[in-house]
Each structure stands twice: as structure tokens, then as C-alpha cells.
Design a protein around this motif. Sequence first.
Motif, short mmCIF file in Angstrom:
data_model
loop_
_atom_site.label_atom_id
_atom_site.label_comp_id
_atom_site.label_asym_id
_atom_site.label_seq_id
_atom_site.Cartn_x
_atom_site.Cartn_y
_atom_site.Cartn_z
N GLU A 1 0.88 -1.18 0.00
CA GLU A 1 0.00 0.00 0.00
C GLU A 1 0.91 1.23 0.00
O GLU A 1 1.98 1.21 0.61
CB GLU A 1 -0.82 -0.05 1.29
N VAL A 2 0.51 2.27 -0.72
CA VAL A 2 1.31 3.50 -0.74
C VAL A 2 0.45 4.63 -0.17
O VAL A 2 -0.64 4.90 -0.67
CB VAL A 2 1.77 3.86 -2.17
N LEU A 3 0.96 5.26 0.88
CA LEU A 3 0.24 6.36 1.51
C LEU A 3 1.12 7.60 1.45
O LEU A 3 2.30 7.54 1.83
CB LEU A 3 -0.07 6.00 2.97
N VAL A 4 0.56 8.71 0.96
CA VAL A 4 1.38 9.92 0.84
C VAL A 4 0.84 11.01 1.75
O VAL A 4 -0.35 11.37 1.69
CB VAL A 4 1.41 10.44 -0.62
N LEU A 5 1.72 11.55 2.60
CA LEU A 5 1.35 12.63 3.51
C LEU A 5 2.07 13.89 3.05
O LEU A 5 3.30 13.89 2.90
CB LEU A 5 1.78 12.28 4.95
N VAL A 6 1.29 14.93 2.79
CA VAL A 6 1.86 16.15 2.21
C VAL A 6 1.61 17.33 3.16
O VAL A 6 0.47 17.56 3.58
CB VAL A 6 1.18 16.48 0.85
N ASP B 1 -1.31 26.71 8.53
CA ASP B 1 -2.34 27.74 8.76
C ASP B 1 -3.76 27.24 8.44
O ASP B 1 -4.71 28.01 8.47
CB ASP B 1 -2.02 28.99 7.93
N GLY B 2 -3.87 25.98 8.09
CA GLY B 2 -5.19 25.40 7.84
C GLY B 2 -5.80 25.81 6.51
O GLY B 2 -6.98 25.55 6.27
N SER B 3 -5.00 26.43 5.61
CA SER B 3 -5.58 26.89 4.34
C SER B 3 -5.87 25.74 3.38
O SER B 3 -6.52 25.93 2.36
CB SER B 3 -4.69 27.95 3.68
N TRP B 4 -5.35 24.57 3.65
CA TRP B 4 -5.70 23.38 2.85
C TRP B 4 -5.58 22.15 3.76
O TRP B 4 -4.58 21.99 4.46
CB TRP B 4 -4.76 23.24 1.65
N GLY B 5 -6.59 21.35 3.76
CA GLY B 5 -6.58 20.11 4.54
C GLY B 5 -6.65 20.38 6.03
O GLY B 5 -7.19 21.39 6.47
N LYS B 6 -6.09 19.46 6.80
CA LYS B 6 -6.10 19.62 8.26
C LYS B 6 -5.12 20.72 8.67
O LYS B 6 -4.28 21.14 7.87
CB LYS B 6 -5.71 18.30 8.91
N THR B 7 -5.22 21.16 9.92
CA THR B 7 -4.29 22.18 10.41
C THR B 7 -3.24 21.51 11.29
O THR B 7 -3.57 20.77 12.22
CB THR B 7 -5.05 23.24 11.25
N GLY B 8 -1.99 21.78 10.99
CA GLY B 8 -0.90 21.22 11.79
C GLY B 8 0.31 20.89 10.94
O GLY B 8 0.49 21.46 9.86
N LEU B 9 1.10 19.97 11.44
CA LEU B 9 2.34 19.58 10.76
C LEU B 9 2.18 18.21 10.12
O LEU B 9 1.41 17.37 10.62
CB LEU B 9 3.49 19.54 11.76
N VAL B 10 2.96 17.99 9.09
CA VAL B 10 2.86 16.69 8.40
C VAL B 10 3.28 15.55 9.35
O VAL B 10 2.80 14.42 9.24
CB VAL B 10 3.69 16.72 7.09
N THR B 11 4.11 15.89 10.33
CA THR B 11 4.52 14.87 11.30
C THR B 11 3.35 14.49 12.22
O THR B 11 3.33 13.39 12.76
CB THR B 11 5.73 15.36 12.12
N ASP B 12 2.38 15.40 12.38
CA ASP B 12 1.17 15.05 13.15
C ASP B 12 0.42 13.94 12.40
O ASP B 12 -0.08 12.99 13.01
CB ASP B 12 0.21 16.26 13.30
N LEU B 13 0.32 14.10 11.08
CA LEU B 13 -0.37 13.08 10.27
C LEU B 13 0.33 11.74 10.40
O LEU B 13 -0.30 10.69 10.51
CB LEU B 13 -0.38 13.47 8.78
N LEU B 14 1.66 11.80 10.38
CA LEU B 14 2.45 10.56 10.46
C LEU B 14 2.19 9.87 11.80
O LEU B 14 1.93 8.66 11.85
CB LEU B 14 3.94 10.87 10.29
N GLU B 15 2.24 10.65 12.87
CA GLU B 15 2.02 10.07 14.20
C GLU B 15 0.64 9.42 14.29
O GLU B 15 0.49 8.30 14.78
CB GLU B 15 2.15 11.16 15.27
N ARG B 16 -0.36 10.15 13.78
CA ARG B 16 -1.73 9.64 13.82
C ARG B 16 -1.83 8.32 13.06
O ARG B 16 -2.45 7.37 13.50
CB ARG B 16 -2.70 10.67 13.20
N GLU B 17 -1.19 8.28 11.90
CA GLU B 17 -1.24 7.08 11.07
C GLU B 17 -0.60 5.90 11.79
O GLU B 17 -1.15 4.79 11.81
CB GLU B 17 -0.51 7.36 9.75
N LEU B 18 0.54 6.15 12.42
CA LEU B 18 1.26 5.03 13.05
C LEU B 18 0.56 4.57 14.32
O LEU B 18 0.72 3.42 14.74
CB LEU B 18 2.70 5.45 13.36
#
Length: 321
Positions: A157-162, A189-206
Motif C-alpha cells: 500500500e502507498v500512503l502519501v502525507l503532504v 495555517d489550515g488553508s488546505w486540509g487539516k491544520t498542523g504539521l505533516v509529522t502530526d499526520l504521520l504520528e496519527r497514522e502510526l
Amino acid sequence: MVMKRKIREVKAKIVHHSRLGEKYFNLRLLSPEIARVAQPGQFVMLRVAEARDPYLRRPFSLARIWPPDQKEKNKKDPGLIEIWYQVRGRGTHLMSRLSVGEKVDLLGPLGRGFWLAENLKKAILVGGGIGLAPLIAWAEKLQQDKKERRLSAENPEVLVLVGGKSRAEILGWRELKRMRLEPQIITEDGSWGKTGLVTDLLERELMTGRNEGTVIYACGPWGMLAKVAQIADQFDIPCQVLLESRMACGLGACLGCAVKVRVEHAGKELLKKSAPNEERASEESLFDQEAGWAVNTPVPFRYARVCQEGPVFLAATVIWE
Ligand SMILES: Cc1cc2nc3c(=O)[nH]c(=O)nc-3n(C[C@H](O)[C@H](O)[C@H](O)COP(=O)(O)OP(=O)(O)OC[C@H]3O[C@@H](n4cnc5c(N)ncnc54)[C@H](O)[C@@H]3O)c2cc1C
Ligand code: FES
């Protein structure tokens, strides 16, 4: 077996040059010689001006690689590469003024790119800002390999976090969608997608816990990569990072690009295991004495040349200071 590198010096014609969103540029070059052998994660050194001012070439990752069509020898796939770049200083400013039809001097492909890990079940690609560029080429290769079923039994599976500071720093989503990938997007700044850092997405995913066979591939600013490395360590997941550093020669001669890596991770066995199929620096250069060893310090380290041993490293080998 140590494979020989196929580095080419070519004059590449610009076939397309345009803005990529608000902040970046897209430079497409005709270069069958480089496109034929380049791998995602490798880079080229580009001379931005014929007059050799600035004198030094500038390093850029390959965002897209379209090898020439060998079978038909047609003009449809003549062998193209694409560089996505951000104007930072004089060199990239001059580069942004280059026109279609002009030729630029290129050296490449250089360095060691991303590599496939054994038993890969899930590849998480983490890109910050312009750091997404080489991950586009890697995502494309992973998806292409799936299509051609060249990957072992199960396709990963390929998951891309931007991530980016704002909407202007988000790029690549169109290309990813064309590859049938649904990137997760986050902005500070929340102007696209969720607000925060890409590392937040990574942590959530893991934190979902389904991490067996997962490998992280990341590129972005140093601080982001350091955080990705810390998260990967916390979850005990292998992680490859593409490092940027100031480069003068790109060929291993000037030592200008050196970064500190841990000596305990520099063992021949580990390095061989980690990158079995890649063109690599010679073993001599991996253990180059002139690069220096420092063993009387709390963390034994040596200097590794990003242009030779990298730019892709195992995150656990890098000293993040
Ligand atoms: C392996 C590798 C791959 C790269 N891939 C890309 C890419 O795909 N797209 C892209 O836009 N850039 C990429 N870079 C960074 C790019 O090489 C620099 O932005 C460029 O050399 C700046 O040149 P300049 O003459 O415009 O800036 P300079 O006048 O040389 O510097 C201007 C500013 O940029 C900073 N800078 C210069 N070089 C770097 C660097 N290597 N890393 C971080 N900051 C730097 C300087 O500290 C300074 O603040 C890559 C660098 C490396 C080493
Ligand atoms: S840029 Fe000269 S040794 Fe790496």
C-alpha cells in the motif's frame, strides 16, 4: 557486487518551464541519457548560466523520470526528466528566467536514491514543501512496479502525507491523483486540509498500530526530517530520509556536503542489507579514512558525503543536530 555509476554530463534542452502553484517552478528537460538510468531519490547538478556565473552547479532532485521508449524508438517518449524547484537565491533566480528551447549543462544522475525494503507492505511517503518533489518520482515508481507486478507476492500500500506552511506550499496532489493515490494534506495555517504539521499526520497514522512491514520515506526541511526520524524510532519503523546539504562538486571530491552519521550504523553488513539493488558508492568511499572518524565522543560518528553515500540515508544513521 559494487555496481559502476553511470554519470553523464549532458546539454539538456528545456522543453517546458512553468510555475507550479504560487511558489515553485517546474523545469522539464530532454535528457534520454539521464532519464534512461536515473532512479527516484537521485539528483542532478545543473549549471544555471552558460557564463559560469554563478560558477557552481546547483543540486536538484528528479521529480519525474520518463525513460526513453526503447522498443519503438519513437519520439513520443524521448527521455525526459523534471525538476521542481523553489527560488532561494541567485542561482535559482537565474534559473527561473530560462526559456523553453535553451540548453542547460547537467551532470547526473548522482547519489543513491530510495530503495525497496524487503517484505514491504506499506510505504508511507512524507513530504514537506518542495521536499515532495523526489517523493513524486518514488510514488510513481512504486505504483508502476505494482502495475507491472514486479514487486513480490503482495503489492504494498502507498500512503502519501503532504505538508506545508500554507496552501502555496502544497504541490504534487494532481500528479498523485493521476497515479490513483489519495494524498493526505495538512497545512500549518489550515488553508488546505487539516491544520498542523505533516509529522502530526504521520504520528496519527502510526498510532493505528497496523505497522508491520511499514517503511517511511521522507523529504523536507531538516527539522521536519529530524522529527520524522524520532517518530520512526519511537514506533520502531525503518525510515529513509533524503537529505539536502550545500554542494559544490556533487562528486565526492570537495567534502562540502558532509553530514555526521553514527559509526555503529556504518557497518558494511548493515549498509549492504539496506540497499541491495542500488547503484552505490564504492566500499572504499563508504569507509573513506579522509572523511574522518571520531570515536572518543559520546556518540561515535564519522562524516558521510551526502552526494556519494546519500542523499538518501537511513534516518537512524543520521546525527540530527
Ligand atoms: C540532493 C539535493 C536535492 C535537492 N533538490 C531540490 C529540489 O528538488 N528542489 C529545490 O527547490 N531545491 C532542491 N535542493 C536545494 C537546492 O539545491 C538549493 O535551493 C539551491 O542550490 C539554491 O541555490 P541558489 O543559488 O538559488 O541559492 P544560494 O544563493 O546558493 O542560497 C540561497 C539560500 O538557500 C539556502 N540553500 C542553498 N542551498 C541549499 C541546500 N542545498 N539546502 C538547503 N538550503 C540551501 C542557503 O542557505 C541560502 O539561504 C536540493 C539540494 C540537494 C543537496
Ligand atoms: S558536494 Fe563535493 S563532496 Fe559532496
